[in-house]
Design an enzyme around this catalytic site. Structure first.
Site, PDB file in Angstrom:
ATOM      1  CG  HIS A  83      -1.968  -1.079   1.166  1.00  0.00           C
ATOM      2  ND1 HIS A  83      -2.706  -1.447   2.260  1.00  0.00           N
ATOM      3  CD2 HIS A  83      -2.381  -1.896   0.160  1.00  0.00           C
ATOM      4  CE1 HIS A  83      -3.522  -2.428   1.949  1.00  0.00           C
ATOM      5  NE2 HIS A  83      -3.337  -2.721   0.671  1.00  0.00           N
ATOM      6  CG  PHE A  85       1.232  -9.967   4.398  1.00  0.00           C
ATOM      7  CD1 PHE A  85       1.403 -10.316   5.724  1.00  0.00           C
ATOM      8  CD2 PHE A  85       0.872 -10.964   3.502  1.00  0.00           C
ATOM      9  CE1 PHE A  85       1.219 -11.628   6.157  1.00  0.00           C
ATOM     10  CE2 PHE A  85       0.687 -12.272   3.923  1.00  0.00           C
ATOM     11  CZ  PHE A  85       0.860 -12.605   5.256  1.00  0.00           C
ATOM     12  CB  CYS A  86       0.310  -3.131   3.987  1.00  0.00           C
ATOM     13  SG  CYS A  86      -0.038  -2.574   5.656  1.00  0.00           S
ATOM     14  CB  ALA A  87       0.205  -6.501  -0.360  1.00  0.00           C
TER      15      ALA A  87
END
Length: 462
Positions: free
Chosen positions: A131, A375-377
């Site tokens: 992100h 995982f901020c993805a």
């Protein structure tokens, strides 16, 4: 895999490459025993190198305000800070006309860069990104009119590069921004090929180096990339500093990142004259100790023998892949089967088992720290068919083969025998029921059960 890495992976033991703070810390298990913590969460935040901690201790008595200070310690601190800037730039092989800006982290760096892309310039980004290298460009579209295209990745490196080439031919872009190594799988597109495609189309390239720089190093000069961003807390210097290094012109003329003291030459009621970079984007009192810590970490990594860092990680990753592949019920995530030399970051799922429960079990019953979630993805996890989350194991210079082997053994035990204690979801996070383990006598804290929700943080994210 290199020949060195192959020999290491087949050896009975892979030792730590550099000593890290806390490398021998023991943690309490739910059975009442203690065990040395197996830190397999380097991709989130790496521990400090012992040399970094020693350097901070050494310079702390010299700490004072930097820039414009007449006092002796101010002059010393200023020299240390500016020397750190030069070290950071040298570590990523910056060109003579590049500029290094000290930031908080990769996210901060990429938000800064998003604000200096010339107005109206288009930005191309892939949906593989963390992100930190996705949301700043989306927000920049809203704030600065720099339209952002989010390009879906294809199933192979070759096909993805073809998609990038086709998109660059379809319309003109100012910038292509790409991960140097995925924070989910450790894989990446070949940076030099992305740069060649972008430059041929008149676009610049920014590299999210959060995972690449500490795991493999990076060279602006040899890749011809225009910018690289990375974080100290992933580069063994967890004192709150990061860096953006690259072409000066956009940074000299772009909108200042922060408005405040130190970023200006002169201020009057009717106008402001800004400094050029780097001061232009470093308003306020800078993180002097953070910059010094990051510079020391850069020097320590740079001093390793050629190929040692890659060989160490490749050996550990190969050992981890081999071990997990031998467990029925564990599936390793891959973005591109043809991706070469991924870094020491690996994500896997245990189908029909909540990743949060598996991670809680590994921690409570085996003293293993991994990461679970998305995982901020989020777009990438959806692409991988893991919208409900997954489990990530990541290694670094302080990792040994014992930690990897312990993870493999623990997962085998989990699937064959199950947890030894009961777990429940507390505020969205898995935790041991009635967990009374002490928090290592940390002042102001009682036991794990009382802080489980705060420790877990937002569900399914990093």
């Amino acid at each position: 895999m290199t020949a060195i890495a192959e020999r290491l992976s087949c050896a009975t033991e892979v030792s730590a490459l550099l000593p890290v703070v806390g490398g021998t810390t023991t943690v309490p298990l739910v059975d009442g025993t203690q065990r040395v913590y197996a830190n397999l969460d380097y991709a989130a935040s790496a521990p400090a190198l012992e040399a970094v901690a020693a350097r901070v201790t050494e310079v702390l008595p010299l700490y004072a305000s930097v820039h414009r200070g007449a006092g002796y310690l101010s002059q010393v601190s200023t020299a240390l800070y500016e020397s750190a800037r030069q070290t950071i730039a040298r570590f990523v092989d910056a060109r003579p006309d590049d500029v290094a800006i000290v930031t908080r982290n990769t996210t901060d760096s990429l938000n800064l860069l998003a604000g200096v892309v010339p107005a109206g310039g288009r930005v191309l980004v892939l949906d593989v990104e963390h992100h930190a290298n996705l949301l700043p460009w989306v927000q920049s579209s809203e704030r600065h009119g720099n339209r952002t295209t989010i390009l879906p990745i294809a199933g192979t490196v070759a096909a993805t590069l073809d998609a990038v080439r086709d998109e660059l031919a379809r319309q003109r872009y100012a910038l292509v921004t790409v991960t140097g190594a995925s924070n989910v799988t450790g894989e990446a597109l070949p940076i030099d090929q992305v740069v060649a495609l972008a430059h041929a189309a008149g676009a610049r390239v920014a590299v999210d180096g959060a995972q690449l720089v500490p795991h493999r190093g990076f060279s602006l000069a040899s890749t011809h990339a225009d910018y690289v961003a990375f974080s100290g807390h992933k580069t063994y210097a967890p004192f709150g500093a990061g860096a953006l290094v690259g072409r000066r012109d956009w940074l000299d003329s772009g909108t200042p990142y922060l408005a405040g003291g130190g970023a200006v030459r002169d201020v009057r009621a009717d106008r402001t004259i800004w400094q050029p970079a780097p001061a232009r984007h470093e308003a306020g009192s800078p993180n002097v100790l953070g910059a010094i810590a990051l510079a020391e970490a850069c020097d320590q990594l740079a001093a390793l023998p050629a190929g040692a860092l890659a060989a160490h990680e490749e050996a550990l990753r190969a050992r981890l892949v081999e071990g997990l592949s031998g467990i029925d019920g564990v599936e390793i995530a891959r973005i591109w089967p043809d991706s070469a030399a991924p870094v020491g970051v690996l994500t896997f799922t245990v189908p029909d088992h909540d990743p949060g429960l598996v991670a809680a079990y590994l921690a409570a019953e085996h003293g293993i720290g991994v990461r679970d979630g998305r995982f901020c993805a989020h777009p990438l996890l959806a692409h991988l068919g893991a919208s409900g989350g997954a489990i990530r194991a990541s290694v670094g210079v302080g990792t040994t083969s014992e930690a990897v082997d312990r993870l493999v053994a623990a997962l085998t035990s989990y699937l064959s025998a199950g947890p030894a204690v009961r777990y429940e979801v507390v505020d969205g996070c898995w935790a041991v029921v009635d967990d009374t383990r002490p928090l290592l006598a940390v002042h102001g804290l009682d036991h794990l059960a009382a802080t489980a929700a705060a420790a877990c943080g937002p569900a399914l994210d990093d």
